[in-house]
Scaffold this motif. Structure first.
Motif, PDB file in Angstrom:
ATOM      1  N   TYR A  66       9.492  11.100  -7.342  1.00 56.30           N
ATOM      2  CA  TYR A  66      10.837  10.585  -7.550  1.00 56.30           C
ATOM      3  C   TYR A  66      11.341   9.758  -6.360  1.00 56.30           C
ATOM      4  CZ  TYR A  66      10.982  13.799 -11.473  1.00 56.30           C
ATOM      5  OH  TYR A  66      10.716  14.447 -12.638  1.00 56.30           O
ATOM      6  N   LEU A  67      10.590   9.727  -5.280  1.00 55.88           N
ATOM      7  CA  LEU A  67      11.062   9.057  -4.072  1.00 55.88           C
ATOM      8  C   LEU A  67      10.282   7.771  -3.779  1.00 55.88           C
ATOM      9  CD1 LEU A  67      13.300   9.665  -2.102  1.00 55.88           C
ATOM     10  CD2 LEU A  67      11.679  10.816  -0.635  1.00 55.88           C
ATOM     11  N   HIS A  68       8.956   7.803  -3.967  1.00 56.36           N
ATOM     12  CA  HIS A  68       8.105   6.621  -3.803  1.00 56.36           C
ATOM     13  C   HIS A  68       8.293   5.980  -2.418  1.00 56.36           C
ATOM     14  CE1 HIS A  68       7.171   7.142  -7.948  1.00 56.36           C
ATOM     15  NE2 HIS A  68       8.382   6.833  -8.367  1.00 56.36           N
ATOM     16  N   ARG A  69       7.996   6.736  -1.381  1.00 53.10           N
ATOM     17  CA  ARG A  69       8.166   6.242  -0.021  1.00 53.10           C
ATOM     18  C   ARG A  69       7.137   5.168   0.321  1.00 53.10           C
ATOM     19  NH1 ARG A  69      12.649   6.803   2.211  1.00 53.10           N
ATOM     20  NH2 ARG A  69      12.741   9.034   2.442  1.00 53.10           N
ATOM     21  N   CYS A  70       5.931   5.281  -0.230  1.00 53.35           N
ATOM     22  CA  CYS A  70       4.874   4.259  -0.059  1.00 53.35           C
ATOM     23  C   CYS A  70       4.544   4.014   1.410  1.00 53.35           C
ATOM     24  CB  CYS A  70       5.279   2.948  -0.733  1.00 53.35           C
ATOM     25  SG  CYS A  70       5.502   3.089  -2.505  1.00 53.35           S
ATOM     26  N   PHE A  71       4.617   5.052   2.213  1.00 49.57           N
ATOM     27  CA  PHE A  71       4.386   4.882   3.649  1.00 49.57           C
ATOM     28  C   PHE A  71       2.999   4.328   3.951  1.00 49.57           C
ATOM     29  CE2 PHE A  71       2.097   7.000   7.115  1.00 49.57           C
ATOM     30  CZ  PHE A  71       2.645   6.309   8.186  1.00 49.57           C
ATOM     31  N   GLU A  72       1.983   4.889   3.308  1.00 48.57           N
ATOM     32  CA  GLU A  72       0.612   4.552   3.681  1.00 48.57           C
ATOM     33  C   GLU A  72       0.283   3.099   3.365  1.00 48.57           C
ATOM     34  OE1 GLU A  72      -1.514   7.603   1.678  1.00 48.57           O
ATOM     35  OE2 GLU A  72      -0.875   9.158   3.083  1.00 48.57           O
ATOM     36  N   LYS A  73       0.823   2.573   2.271  1.00 51.45           N
ATOM     37  CA  LYS A  73       0.578   1.157   1.961  1.00 51.45           C
ATOM     38  C   LYS A  73       1.363   0.252   2.907  1.00 51.45           C
ATOM     39  CE  LYS A  73      -1.956   0.273  -0.425  1.00 51.45           C
ATOM     40  NZ  LYS A  73      -3.414   0.294  -0.205  1.00 51.45           N
ATOM     41  N   HIS A  74       2.559   0.664   3.300  1.00 52.58           N
ATOM     42  CA  HIS A  74       3.304  -0.103   4.299  1.00 52.58           C
ATOM     43  C   HIS A  74       2.505  -0.175   5.607  1.00 52.58           C
ATOM     44  CE1 HIS A  74       6.974  -0.936   2.228  1.00 52.58           C
ATOM     45  NE2 HIS A  74       7.240   0.319   1.983  1.00 52.58           N
ATOM     46  N   ALA A  75       1.942   0.980   6.015  1.00 56.45           N
ATOM     47  CA  ALA A  75       1.235   1.048   7.294  1.00 56.45           C
ATOM     48  C   ALA A  75      -0.001   0.159   7.309  1.00 56.45           C
ATOM     49  CB  ALA A  75       0.844   2.496   7.597  1.00 56.45           C
ATOM     50  N   GLU A  76      -0.584  -0.088   6.146  1.00 57.25           N
ATOM     51  CA  GLU A  76      -1.790  -0.905   6.078  1.00 57.25           C
ATOM     52  C   GLU A  76      -1.489  -2.404   6.018  1.00 57.25           C
ATOM     53  OE1 GLU A  76      -3.855   0.690   2.750  1.00 57.25           O
ATOM     54  OE2 GLU A  76      -3.915   2.693   3.642  1.00 57.25           O
TER      55      GLU A  76
END
Length: 404
Positions: A66-76
């Motif tokens: 429900y949050l979809h932070r998408c941290f790992e794709k941002h970091a890449e």
């Protein structure tokens, strides 16, 4: 209680356990309830699908996404240093601790580990332990609110506000700091910060005694938490639980001691564990008691850091908090995993670098809240429906790092 019709996949529970959950053979007393995601005790974005037989819990299925932070794709897609503001948004109640873990991992790739000035290391530990206090205050205060105690929440938010003001004075932000940088800090401590911080610690010590008497030793609190949500040690280990959730089950495991990173090996502090003083080892009461004791240990660490920062490693005119900061962060080609002790447990980062770019090929976050949440169904089966909120609250989740 009004029966709620199950409108989702009717084969869901049959597939998970065909002998136990056959939707065509549900008893007349059994129903499927949805706890959250709007319920305040489920942290806003966690949905728990609960099968109950009257007032007893048959099973719990956590639903994420429900949050979809998408941290790992941002970091890449960003340079190593540009990722730090996104780190803050994982466990947004312990941003300093998360930054500390990430930055130390990158510094190890750059072979900067142990080479930073001691003043930088002590400042990092100081702000991380202040943030640990603030995180535990939210955990304990909102837990009291979850089970019906309002005063504890108000008192702990009052004391947490002092920490928020100190950290805002330090870097201009109340929760998402971007203060600990690769190879240094955003800036040195403001003039007078050490003295103000010491005043706060002297103010907080007697308050911790009050909090312990008001919450942990309160008869009603004990009755609502003792022998509830018991997490056996072997189950906690098998599920990868860490932090107060694991230590509440009796294992003295703290990465500040085990891995000995930064200046923690030079500091004196204990590792509290659950002992079943009010019930069974690993129950909701033990997990909260461990957090209260960890607050006392963080106060001891902060005092020792302040002694160093006002003594052997006091501020000087030639001190540059960014002296070790490389202009371009470009580690050698390698895979590396680094972990650190966050307020909620082990926060780890896996890095993959190709040696040519300042943007990582892969960044994977090992979120402690994700593992701690995964054990909730195991410790909830057979409990009363009214105890589910107490069980979930005792795990101290932040959904920002679960749905990262």
């Amino acid at each position: 209680m009004k029966q709620i019709q199950y409108q989702y996949d009717p084969e869901h529970f049959r597939r998970s356990d065909p002998n136990k959950y056959n939707s065509s053979k549900l008893k007349s007393e059994e129903m499927i309830l949805s706890l959250g995601p709007q319920h305040p005790s489920t942290h806003g974005v966690l949905r728990l699908e609960v099968i109950s037989d009257g007032e007893l819990i048959v099973d719990v299925v956590p639903h994420l996404g429900y949050l979809h932070r998408c941290f790992e794709k941002h970091a890449e897609s960003l340079a190593f240093g540009q990722t730090i503001p996104y780190i803050d948004r994982l466990d947004y109640l312990a941003a300093m601790n998360s930054e500390h873990a990430y930055v130390m991992g990158v510094e190890k790739m750059l072979d900067l580990e142990g080479k930073l000035p001691k003043r930088i290391e002590y400042i990092r530990v100081l702000v991380a332990e202040l943030n640990r206090l603030a995180s535990h205050f939210v955990a304990i205060g909102t837990y009291g609110l979850d089970i019906g105690a309002y005063t504890s929440f108000l008192w702990l938010m009052r004391d947490r506000e002092h920490i928020q003001r100190l950290l805002e004075w330090l870097c201009g932000a109340r929760m998402l700091y971007n203060y600990i940088w690769i190879g240094g800090l955003f800036y040195d401590l403001p003039v007078g910060f050490e003295e103000r911080c010491l005043e706060f610690i002297n103010y907080l010590k007697p308050k911790m005694v009050e909090i312990r008497e008001l919450i942990i030793e309160n008869k009603i609190f004990v009755q609502r938490t003792a022998n509830i949500g018991v997490l056996p040690l072997d189950l906690a280990i098998n599920y990868g639980c860490t932090g107060p959730v694991l230590r509440g089950s009796g294992l003295k495991l703290d990465l500040r001691r085990v891995d000995g990173y930064s200046v923690y090996p030079e500091l004196d502090f204990e590792i509290p564990v659950g002992k079943g003083e009010m019930g069974t080892v690993g129950d909701c009461w033990d997990r909260n008691f461990v957090r209260v004791l960890e607050c006392d240990e963080s106060i001891k660490i902060i005092e020792q850091c302040l002694v160093q920062l006002m003594g052997d490693h006091k501020r000087t005119r030639d001190f540059n908090p960014q002296a070790m900061l490389p202009k371009k962060v470009r580690p050698q080609a390698m895979d590396l995993y680094f972990r650190a002790e966050n307020p909620k447990g082990e926060l780890g980062f896996f890095f993959r670098s190709d040696g040519r770019s300042d943007v990582p090929l892969r960044v994977k976050a090992r979120a402690c809240s994700f593992h701690n949440l995964s054990v909730v169904p195991e410790i909830s089966r057979g409990a009363m429906l009214a105890d589910l909120v107490a069980i979930v609250g005792s795990v101290d989740l932040v959904m920002g790092e679960v749905d990262r």
